[in-house]
Structure formats: C-alpha cells, structure tokens
Design a protein around this motif. Sequence first.
Motif, mmCIF file in Angstrom:
data_model
loop_
_atom_site.group_PDB
_atom_site.id
_atom_site.type_symbol
_atom_site.label_atom_id
_atom_site.label_comp_id
_atom_site.label_asym_id
_atom_site.label_seq_id
_atom_site.Cartn_x
_atom_site.Cartn_y
_atom_site.Cartn_z
ATOM 1 N N UNK A 128 -64.458 76.513 27.193
ATOM 2 C CA UNK A 128 -63.667 75.816 27.921
ATOM 3 C C UNK A 128 -61.871 75.135 28.047
ATOM 4 N N UNK A 129 -61.759 75.226 26.368
ATOM 5 C CA UNK A 129 -61.050 74.957 25.757
ATOM 6 C C UNK A 129 -59.929 75.520 25.238
ATOM 7 N N UNK A 130 -60.511 76.544 24.882
ATOM 8 C CA UNK A 130 -59.955 77.671 24.465
ATOM 9 C C UNK A 130 -59.155 78.625 26.257
ATOM 10 N N UNK A 154 -62.150 68.188 40.312
ATOM 11 C CA UNK A 154 -62.772 67.205 39.252
ATOM 12 C C UNK A 154 -62.764 65.507 40.074
ATOM 13 N N UNK A 155 -60.945 65.375 40.360
ATOM 14 C CA UNK A 155 -61.131 64.058 41.363
ATOM 15 C C UNK A 155 -61.584 63.559 42.386
ATOM 16 N N UNK A 156 -61.785 64.725 43.304
ATOM 17 C CA UNK A 156 -62.803 64.160 44.492
ATOM 18 C C UNK A 156 -63.779 63.316 44.252
ATOM 19 N N UNK A 157 -64.989 64.075 42.822
ATOM 20 C CA UNK A 157 -66.226 63.801 42.543
ATOM 21 C C UNK A 157 -66.009 61.674 41.860
ATOM 22 N N UNK A 158 -64.705 62.036 40.753
ATOM 23 C CA UNK A 158 -64.386 60.740 40.497
ATOM 24 C C UNK A 158 -64.624 59.371 40.863
ATOM 25 N N UNK A 159 -65.649 58.812 40.589
ATOM 26 C CA UNK A 159 -65.998 57.249 40.379
ATOM 27 C C UNK A 159 -66.222 57.106 39.172
ATOM 28 N N UNK A 160 -66.654 55.348 39.058
ATOM 29 C CA UNK A 160 -66.544 54.285 38.574
ATOM 30 C C UNK A 160 -68.024 55.528 37.348
ATOM 31 N N UNK A 161 -69.157 54.654 38.443
ATOM 32 C CA UNK A 161 -70.673 54.894 38.694
ATOM 33 C C UNK A 161 -71.148 57.119 38.665
ATOM 34 N N UNK A 162 -69.885 58.141 38.796
ATOM 35 C CA UNK A 162 -71.160 59.205 38.409
ATOM 36 C C UNK A 162 -69.845 59.590 36.963
ATOM 37 N N UNK A 163 -68.867 58.618 36.918
ATOM 38 C CA UNK A 163 -68.742 58.943 34.994
ATOM 39 C C UNK A 163 -70.135 58.985 33.943
ATOM 40 N N UNK A 164 -70.902 58.176 34.268
ATOM 41 C CA UNK A 164 -72.194 57.836 33.414
ATOM 42 C C UNK A 164 -72.951 59.105 33.636
ATOM 43 N N UNK A 165 -72.317 59.708 34.671
ATOM 44 C CA UNK A 165 -73.487 61.388 34.607
ATOM 45 C C UNK A 165 -72.762 62.916 34.068
ATOM 46 N N UNK A 166 -71.606 62.345 34.468
ATOM 47 C CA UNK A 166 -70.992 63.936 34.269
ATOM 48 C C UNK A 166 -70.770 63.660 32.480
ATOM 49 N N UNK A 167 -70.843 65.022 32.059
ATOM 50 C CA UNK A 167 -71.398 65.383 30.894
ATOM 51 C C UNK A 167 -71.834 64.615 29.879
ATOM 52 N N UNK A 168 -72.836 63.251 30.445
ATOM 53 C CA UNK A 168 -73.674 63.009 30.123
ATOM 54 C C UNK A 168 -74.983 64.351 29.814
ATOM 55 N N UNK A 169 -75.827 64.452 28.681
ATOM 56 C CA UNK A 169 -76.302 65.809 29.431
ATOM 57 C C UNK A 169 -76.978 65.245 29.897
ATOM 58 N N UNK A 170 -77.175 66.017 31.292
ATOM 59 C CA UNK A 170 -77.656 66.046 32.444
ATOM 60 C C UNK A 170 -77.039 66.478 34.107
ATOM 61 N N UNK A 171 -76.901 65.947 33.783
ATOM 62 C CA UNK A 171 -75.477 66.549 34.664
ATOM 63 C C UNK A 171 -73.873 67.616 34.217
ATOM 64 N N UNK A 172 -74.017 68.256 35.157
ATOM 65 C CA UNK A 172 -72.776 68.975 34.718
ATOM 66 C C UNK A 172 -71.970 68.111 34.502
ATOM 67 N N UNK A 173 -70.806 69.045 33.202
ATOM 68 C CA UNK A 173 -69.588 68.774 33.213
ATOM 69 C C UNK A 173 -68.881 67.909 33.461
ATOM 70 N N UNK A 174 -67.670 67.379 33.091
ATOM 71 C CA UNK A 174 -66.488 67.344 33.544
ATOM 72 C C UNK A 174 -66.086 68.748 33.847
ATOM 73 N N UNK A 175 -65.992 69.858 33.036
ATOM 74 C CA UNK A 175 -64.957 71.474 32.928
ATOM 75 C C UNK A 175 -65.997 71.291 34.222
ATOM 76 N N UNK A 176 -64.809 71.693 35.973
ATOM 77 C CA UNK A 176 -65.497 72.151 36.278
ATOM 78 C C UNK A 176 -65.403 74.066 36.030
#
Length: 731
Positions: A552-554, A392-414
């Motif tokens: 995933x939380x469970x 998760x950390x390896x693809x973290x960036x200010x700009x990628x935050x707009x995708x992950x979890x927004x209904x289009x890209x895979x979520x921040x959950x690996x």
Amino acid sequence: MSNLRFQALQALAAGEDKKVAGYTEKKITTMFGSNVFNEQTMRGYLSDEAFKSLVNSAKTGTRVDRKMAGQVAAGMKAWAEEQGVTHFTHWFQPLTGTTAEKHDSFFTLKGDGTPVELFDGNALIQQEPDASSFPNGGIRATFEARGYTAWDPSSPAFIMEAGSGKTLCIPTIFIAYNGESLDYKAPLLKSIAALDKAAVSVCHYFDKNVNKVTATLGWEQEYFVIDETIANARPDLVMCGRTLLGHSPAKGQQLDDHYFGSIPERVFAFMQDFEQEAYKLGIPLRTRHNEVAPCQFECAPIFEEVNIAVDHNTLLMDVMTKVAKRHKLKALLHEKPFAGVNGSGKHNNWSLATDTGVNLLSPGKTPRTNLMFLTFFVNAIKAVHDYDDLIRASMASASNDHRLGANEAPPAIISVYIGKYLTDVLNEVETRVKEKFSEQDEVILKLDIHKQIPELLMDNTDRNRTSPFAFTGNKFEFRAVGSTANCGGPMMVLNTIMTETLKKFKADVDALIEKGEKKEIAILQVLRSSITQSNKIRFEGDNYSEEWAAEAKKRGLNNFKTTPEALSAYVTEKAKELFINNDIFTERELEARHEIMLEDYVKKVQIEARIIGYISANHVLPAAINYQNTLMENIKGLKEIGMAEATYKAQFNLVSVISGHIQNINDAVEAMIDARKKANAENDMQKRATMYCNDVKTCFDTIRYHADKLELVVDDKLWPLPKYRELLFIR
Ligand code: ADP
Ligand code: MG
C-alpha cells in the motif's frame, strides 16, 4: 475476603443475578411498530390533508407548514395519550456520540391557572434545549449560546418506554442559532438530498422513470455482554467501557469455539427482551448470533433508508444498554473492551435504491441494466479512491483506534475488495474500450460483460473478511466502522463523496455526448478512465498482512494510524471544496466539527489516563505491597527458625520481582501525569490531541504490562479486580 471482586463472584455463584425478567412471547408481526407513529397509525389520527402533507414532507424532505404541524401535533398527542404517555421530548444525536433527550410534560397551566394538557405545532417543530454543554467547537460560544432542535418529519415519532414511564420522542436535528449543524443528523439529511439529485440524473441515462434515489443502510452491530455485578467491580469498565488492565486468560478465542456456538441461556433471554423492545420501536431486527470472542455477539436488522437506519441503530444501542440492566447484565458496545480477544465493529452495508424498485448496486438481468449497475459500481470505487482519507476520518475515534490495524479488524489503510468476477469485468472494460470504439464493439462488450456477471452474484462472490470496504454482491460493506459509532458520520461522508463523483461522471459523459459520441459509448469511455484512475484502491488479498502495508505504501495509499492524524482529512482544501460545493457544511462548520472530534478524543484519553492512574495506585499497588509483606513475614519466619537460605530463595526473588514492577508502574504513572499536564497546557487542539496520543496514551502500555505481570504473581485472594477469566467465562 470482602472485596468487591469476591462479593460479585459470590453473588453470581449463588445465582442471585441470574433471575431473568419475563419475556412475553408474541408473534413479531403483532408487536412490530406498535410504539411508532407510522403511516398506518397516522391514518387514524390525522385528517387527509394533514396526512398527505406529512407523508409528502417525509418523502421529499421538505418542511411541514405551521398550520399542518398543529394538526399533526394534535394527532400525535391523541395517539400518545392513549398509550399512557404524559411527556414528550425532542430526540437528537449531538456529537457526544450518544442520544439526547429533554423531557417536557404535555401538562401546563393556563393564564387563569386551569391545568391543561397541550402539545402544539410549535412544540413539535422546534425547541430550544438548554444545551450549552453539548460540544459545539466554538460555534455557539462565539455569539450566543443557543441551540435549537428542529423536527425531522422523515423519521417517525416513537414512544420510548422506561420502567412504567412512557415518553413521546420526536426525532430532530440539532443546530446552532444561525443554522450551523451541531449533530450527526443535519449533515446526513443534506447528504441524502444531494445524493438523490446526483444519482437521479445519472439514472436518467438508463431509465427516465426514476424520480428518487435513496441510500440504504443495513448495519451489523457487534457487542459484548457480561455479568453486571462483576463488571461493576471494575472501575475501568464502569468509567471507560473497556478494561485498561487484565492479563489474558489461559484460554481466549484460540479454540474458535464461540463463533456461531449456542447462545448462553441468560444472554438469550436478554436478546429476546431487547429484540422485543426493538420490534415495538419498528427496528426490523433479523439476525442474532455469537461472534468470535467469548461473550461477544452480533445483531443485524433488515436494511432501511439510511436516515431511518441510523436512527434505529442509535436507538437500539440505547435500548440494549437499558434492557441489559434489567437482566443484571452489562452490554459493552466499546470497540475494544478486552485486550487479546477480538474487538467489536459495526459493518455498514450500503447501497442505492430507486423509487422504481431497483438496487443500483445489484447486477442487472439485461446488458442495459448491467451497464447501469457498472456505472454506479465503478463510481463508488472511484469515490472511495478519490476520498479515502475522508472515509478513514469518518470512522476515526479514540475507541476505534484499538481495532484498526490491530490484527483483527481491517487496517487503517482504505482499500476496496470486489472479488474475482468483477475484477475480470473491470479489466475487460479497461482493455477493450479504446479511444476509437465503435457501436459494434460496444454491443459485443456489453454482451460479454453481461455473460461474465453471474445473475446470482451475491452467492458467487468470495468473501474477503479482511477488507475495510468490500463489495458483497449487491451492496458495499463498510467494515471498518467502530461498534460505538453513530453511523450517521460515515454514511454522510459516503453519500457526499458518491454525490461528487457522480456529478463529475455526468459532466464528463455529457461533454463526450456533446462532441457527438453515442451515449452508451460515452459512458463506457468515462467508466474506463475511472477504472484506470482508481486501480490502486483495489486490493483482493489479505488486508491484515504486513505485505499489504508495504504494498500500500508503494502504491501511495494513505495509512493514518491514529485519530488525531486521520481527522485532519476533514479540513484539507479538498474536503472543504467537497463539502461546501455540495452544501453539506460551511467552512466554519467543518472546522468546528474537526475541533469537536479532536476534543472528544482528548477527553476520552484523558479519562482513561485518570482511571488507569487511579486503579494502579488504589488497587494494583496496594495488592502487590500486601502480598510482598506476606512474603517478607514468611522469609523472616523461616530465617528465625534457622532455615537455610535456599528455603526462602523463591520468596526472596518474588519480593524483588514485585518491587521492580511496583517501581515501573509508579514511574510510568508519574510520566503519564507529567505528559498530561504538558498536553493540557497546549491550546491548539490538534497539537493537544497529538500529545495525548503520542505521550499520554503510550504510558498505558507500560503500566499495563507491569500490572498484568503482578496479576500473575500476586496471591489470587488479594487481587481486587475481577480477572479476565471471570469477566469472560462465567455466565
Ligand atoms: P453478512 O455480511 O454477515 O454475511 P448479510 O449479507 O446477510 O450478512 O447482510 C448483512 C446486512 O446487509 C444486513 O443488515 C442486510 O439487511 C444488509 N443489506 C442487504 N441488502 C442491502 C442493501 N441493498 N442495502 C443496504 N444493506 C443491505
Ligand atoms: Mg457482514
């Protein structure tokens, strides 16, 4: 109307921007690699001795000695000069996320003033860029502000053309005076070497002939292309690469009519042009097509050894940006240039190949090779399971935050998707391998598994396009990486966690063998426990659904939604142990890197905050006030000629609606500036980044909401910023 928006629209309508630079159509094979000092070219310019030494260094990752370097430099120079090159540069990938070059000419003056053209071994091997302004997380500031670039002989030198100028580029790593890494390439190379060693020793269980294992990468690059003149009328696109404001157009991507549709002519000419440049640089592009969003496209090459693939991707991003300008287009590589339509990712297809020509993630033809496949396959899943936070950390960036979890890209959950066939196979291993497991059981199981894995798995795997990490038949596709990312980061992490997992696997198998267990039974035993331990990372369903977040939380899976949170994974005790044990980073390097990434995050959000404040005050509010004045004039006039109140009720309401939005924007901008000041006063970078994330960035939404509402009501003539429909639908 003389504002920039209308000038741009007029220019576009007049077709001024549509003239396209010529594309010299040639067979790809004739231009492929023509600007690269590759093995074939080298032969003509190097002595046998120098050639062998260089090829050997490239293969083994060892240094070229000084004497040979002199010969190689002379050969490179001779070749480059024949192509009209006058300058050379060490080409490197600092942690700014772009590439860096500092050009020096071959030209110099001798002691007696005679002009000569020189390029010696020292200039090839090492340079000292005046680079104190590159991010370094305090590494250089602490002692001596020196950074060095050092030649990477495993990636071939190439000639970069810009206009009529040509520069010899030498791929290098970028390190501090004491050897600490300041770039993406140095740790990537270390991870490649570590993985090679760990994977070869595991291969030896199955095949003693394997001497080398290389990680392979095939990236898929998504991007947007829009008209440059129109883009230039938007300060946010110019400065941040994304729109900070803008109401969704009436038509977005809901009709799905862009995906795989025909490519617009102007964009097509641009593609052909940058592809041609890419071919000359030896970038093996293969695929081009439209993507889901309007004006969104994708290109992908044939996969290559990971170090070369990373260089080629960084190089291509640069080439695309430059070539787009030639066509008066703007290539937007940002993860989320437009709200409301899909963002852009960069799928990283990763696998492992042996020097005997085997793809270790490709199912085998015999039961024995299938056990080898299973070994690498299960260990890859286990690696992602054990280090999901680092992935998760390896693809973290200010700009990628707009995708992950927004209904289009895979979520921040690996999680990992493997498809039905392989799920069955893993279940089989899990249930049928018992503590008391005979040779007979082993043979039957291996045959059964072999029957279960179809030979043409690649065509049989049902694709799950919502998974951040999906097995696609003969490779893993790491889909959550952002479109602007340097793949070197995620690939370094993936290589390293795979190394560590393979090492542990080998130790466990060896321990069982020592106890007298037969080799293949020992392997199956360890695989079984790896499968059981990593079950929770496997998910076959819809990753975009809310049910998955709850599930995933469970399961206790991580869900780091923002970059400041995600980056912490680099500095946990576990991460330090991993990177230090495998000689990828020292503790200080890790901490510096963490700091650099947080700082990068802060800077990106800070710039956006300034720009959104500026656009609000200088573009949006004046337009709104201007229109309000018109309405007030109108009301006054209607009153004057004695019209009833009912005749100006609508105008009256509008005036008040506009006032409301103006007030709200004003308040939010003030709150944002306040939050920024507070954050800037915080010295701890982790805290500062978190404040930028939670207090500064959150103001953007409020500002945007009201600005977009104003866009809907203000007279179109008065609106100064090109609208989404103009950015996305006019070609
Ligand atoms: P898609 O995922 O869009 O269906 P493909 O499956 O055709 O596309 O391939 C995607 C990418 O995977 C390409 O860049 C290709 O080169 C790459 N690829 C294929 N095999 C491997 C491999 N063994 N290692 C790394 N990348 C690979
Ligand atoms: Mg893909």
